[in-house]
Motif scaffolding. Structure first.
Motif, PDB file in Angstrom:
ATOM      1  N   VAL A  33       0.838  -1.204   0.000  1.00 12.36           N
ATOM      2  CA  VAL A  33       0.000   0.000   0.000  1.00 12.36           C
ATOM      3  C   VAL A  33       0.872   1.253   0.000  1.00 12.36           C
ATOM      4  O   VAL A  33       0.640   2.193  -0.772  1.00 12.36           O
ATOM      5  CB  VAL A  33      -0.956   0.006   1.221  1.00 12.36           C
ATOM      6  CG1 VAL A  33      -1.630   1.362   1.375  1.00 12.36           C
ATOM      7  CG2 VAL A  33      -1.993  -1.105   1.076  1.00 12.36           C
ATOM      8  N   VAL A  83      -8.089  -0.758   4.090  1.00 13.81           N
ATOM      9  CA  VAL A  83      -6.900   0.092   4.164  1.00 13.81           C
ATOM     10  C   VAL A  83      -7.272   1.487   4.669  1.00 13.81           C
ATOM     11  O   VAL A  83      -8.268   2.067   4.222  1.00 13.81           O
ATOM     12  CB  VAL A  83      -6.243   0.218   2.765  1.00 13.81           C
ATOM     13  CG1 VAL A  83      -5.046   1.156   2.807  1.00 13.81           C
ATOM     14  CG2 VAL A  83      -5.862  -1.143   2.215  1.00 13.81           C
ATOM     15  N   VAL A 106      -3.718   1.742  -5.207  1.00 19.00           N
ATOM     16  CA  VAL A 106      -3.612   0.850  -4.049  1.00 19.00           C
ATOM     17  C   VAL A 106      -4.439  -0.417  -4.281  1.00 19.00           C
ATOM     18  O   VAL A 106      -3.955  -1.537  -4.082  1.00 19.00           O
ATOM     19  CB  VAL A 106      -4.043   1.566  -2.752  1.00 19.00           C
ATOM     20  CG1 VAL A 106      -4.318   0.584  -1.627  1.00 19.00           C
ATOM     21  CG2 VAL A 106      -2.984   2.576  -2.337  1.00 19.00           C
ATOM     22  N   VAL A 121     -10.717   1.698   0.867  1.00 20.72           N
ATOM     23  CA  VAL A 121      -9.475   2.448   1.044  1.00 20.72           C
ATOM     24  C   VAL A 121      -9.889   3.827   1.553  1.00 20.72           C
ATOM     25  O   VAL A 121     -10.411   4.650   0.794  1.00 20.72           O
ATOM     26  CB  VAL A 121      -8.673   2.569  -0.271  1.00 20.72           C
ATOM     27  CG1 VAL A 121      -7.427   3.421  -0.049  1.00 20.72           C
ATOM     28  CG2 VAL A 121      -8.300   1.199  -0.820  1.00 20.72           C
TER      29      VAL A 121
END
Length: 145
Positions: A33, A83, A106, A121
């Motif tokens: 990431v 994330v 990502v 994310v």
């Protein structure tokens, strides 16, 4: 003729991928990431000012590696991951465009490299780097010999 499904050409053992378990550590996903987010134009740095300061101090320790996962937190399950990112963007860029590009990069990198489904994310923009601001990083002192 009736389709009987996929046949095993190798004969006895089945799919090699089904003969064991693969686990992926949070830290491995965090590095993926971090690298993917840093690759996006307009991302100046990762993490808040405090986490960047701690990271800079940690990097001064002899033998310590630069942390690419500063500002990254992930939760990894068996098949999915979520994330959270904290970024600093350059002044003059569209924050929404940068965030969208980071999110896309990502998701693409994590899903391709790990096979995990990225369910979300979340991106927090903690600062904007102004052109006249000097970097807070000090020059490294030469080591004594």
């Amino acid at each position: 003729m009736t389709d009987t499904g996929t046949q095993n050409v190798s004969g006895k053992h089945g799919d090699p991928g089904s003969r064991g378990r693969t686990t992926i550590a949070d830290s491995a996903v965090e590095k993926i990431v971090g690298m993917a987010a840093r690759d996006v134009a307009g991302v100046h740095a990762m993490g808040s000012g405090i986490s960047r300061a701690f990271g800079a101090a940690r990097e001064r320790v002899p033998g310590a590696a630069k942390s690419v996962s500063t500002g990254v937190k992930v939760e990894v399950g068996e098949k999915q991951t979520a994330v959270d990112l904290e970024i600093v963007v350059d002044y003059g860029v569209s924050i929404t465009d940068v965030a969208g590009a980071v999110r896309e990069n990502v998701i693409s990198a994590v899903e391709w490299m790990t096979g995990l489904e990225v369910v979300e994310v979340n991106i927090a923009v903690s600062d904007v780097k102004l052109p006249e601001e000097e970097e807070e990083e000090e020059e490294e002192q030469p080591r004594l010999r």
